[in-house]
Design an enzyme around this catalytic site. Sequence first.
Site, PDB file in Angstrom:
ATOM      1  N   ASP A  98     -10.905  -8.971   7.083  1.00  0.00           N
ATOM      2  CA  ASP A  98     -12.307  -8.891   6.660  1.00  0.00           C
ATOM      3  C   ASP A  98     -12.945 -10.273   6.636  1.00  0.00           C
ATOM      4  OD1 ASP A  98     -12.292  -6.168   6.441  1.00  0.00           O
ATOM      5  OD2 ASP A  98     -13.095  -6.127   4.404  1.00  0.00           O
ATOM      6  N   ASP A 137      -2.768 -18.248   1.216  1.00  0.00           N
ATOM      7  CA  ASP A 137      -3.903 -18.935   0.580  1.00  0.00           C
ATOM      8  C   ASP A 137      -4.435 -20.040   1.490  1.00  0.00           C
ATOM      9  OD1 ASP A 137      -1.343 -19.813   0.059  1.00  0.00           O
ATOM     10  OD2 ASP A 137      -1.787 -20.713  -1.866  1.00  0.00           O
ATOM     11  N   LYS A 141       3.620 -15.341   1.831  1.00  0.00           N
ATOM     12  CA  LYS A 141       3.535 -16.069   0.561  1.00  0.00           C
ATOM     13  C   LYS A 141       4.983 -16.328   0.131  1.00  0.00           C
ATOM     14  CE  LYS A 141       1.193 -17.691  -2.976  1.00  0.00           C
ATOM     15  NZ  LYS A 141       0.408 -18.928  -2.866  1.00  0.00           N
ATOM     16  N   ASP A 176      -5.220  -7.168   5.464  1.00  0.00           N
ATOM     17  CA  ASP A 176      -6.446  -6.465   5.081  1.00  0.00           C
ATOM     18  C   ASP A 176      -7.520  -7.477   4.678  1.00  0.00           C
ATOM     19  OD1 ASP A 176      -8.264  -4.583   4.279  1.00  0.00           O
ATOM     20  OD2 ASP A 176      -7.074  -3.760   2.636  1.00  0.00           O
ATOM     21  N   TYR A 235       0.818  -1.214   0.000  1.00  0.00           N
ATOM     22  CA  TYR A 235       0.000   0.000   0.000  1.00  0.00           C
ATOM     23  C   TYR A 235       0.854   1.268   0.000  1.00  0.00           C
ATOM     24  CZ  TYR A 235      -4.057  -2.961   0.982  1.00  0.00           C
ATOM     25  OH  TYR A 235      -5.047  -3.916   0.905  1.00  0.00           O
TER      26      TYR A 235
END
Length: 359
Positions: free
Chosen positions: A251, A223, A191, A247, A141
């Site tokens: 959620d 994942d 990852k 992020d 970001y």
Amino acid sequence: MDAKITLLPGDGIGPEVVAEAEKVLAAVGSKFGHTFEFARALAGGIAIDQTGNPLPDETLAVCRQSDAVLLGAVGGPKWSDPKAPVRPEQGLLKIRKELGLFANIRPVKIYPALAEASTLKRDVIENVDLVIVRELTGGIYFGQPQGPVDGPNGRAAIDTMHYTEAEVARLMHVAFKIARQRRKKVTSVDKANVLASSRLWREVAHQVAAEYPDVEFEDVLVDACAMHLIRRPGDFDVVAAGNLFGDILSDEASMLAGSMGMLPSASLAEGKFGLYEPIHGSAPDIAGQGIANPLATILSAAMMLRTTFDLPAEADAVEAAVDSVLARGYRTPDLAWSGETKVGTEEMGDLVAQTVIEA
Ligand code: NAD
């Protein structure tokens, strides 16, 4: 204790839910003998309307002079044109960066009284009590270069996932310290099979883990983590992740609880300073109707009491009051699906405040 708290009510239901958290903090103050001094400042769409800037300098100055900040929510259709030169969300990214809020903490707990609100089966979510610790001021970001680039094959755009050793280490320390106060388990998400920044993340996570031999530690690929979170969420205690992965996973994890209106969060800087806010947005569809659920904001205030002010008994009192009000069957409309007593935003705040006083 004398403490200064800046309130940033923001847009939509933000002012409605912040007013109820202020009420509950005032009740805690009078019950336990603390003085909470409140300042109000502009942030988000309302700040754009009044000053042209989603995070005016005066707001930052007021926040810097306080011990903690309580934010409602920012944004709404009025300011959501993607071509607009300024948008409310820019204010959120700026406040995180300017105040050094590098660690976002999102607890997800299932209230037995609300287990039916989840889309998952009761036996899957029954024991869920986890915390997502997300890195907030680095990663993709903020990494440079970022933006559109002209390529020989037409339009292209680039984002950069960048982490330094120091950024990963301080986030992991936050995760391990939280785990020590809980069930003593940290899951680090990356990852590393594909991304170089994730391989650094994993290496540093292991180095920090070695300093906390009393805390169980595991790595999980992002994942796989997305999968495990809905298959066996009860196994997680503290989940630490970078900005992008955190992020998305936070959620996902919030949906275990079924309702947006119940989940608090904290964004912490070095030291004790923090910004506390509900995870939901400004809910323009119900703003101004007096029906928004204020509990996520009230529970964010409880996190503030525990984390910034070191007042665990006061935080427990607020959380116990929320439990008690729900157990007595009071519900805002978002939680009332089978004949419970429906109350509005203000009445819910009154019930919690009164329960804190009377406990
Ligand atoms: P939202 O969280 O505002 O609303 C999603 C749904 O949940 C809506 O139906 C809403 O009515 C309901 N809801 C949310 N909070 C509730 C509460 N406390 N009580 C009862 N119902 C509640 O998400 P959205 O609709 O995607 O976004 C609306 C605006 O909020 C957008 O402008 C978005 O950018 C902004 N937003 C801001 C933040 C923030 O300030 N941190 C976070 C998310 C979204």
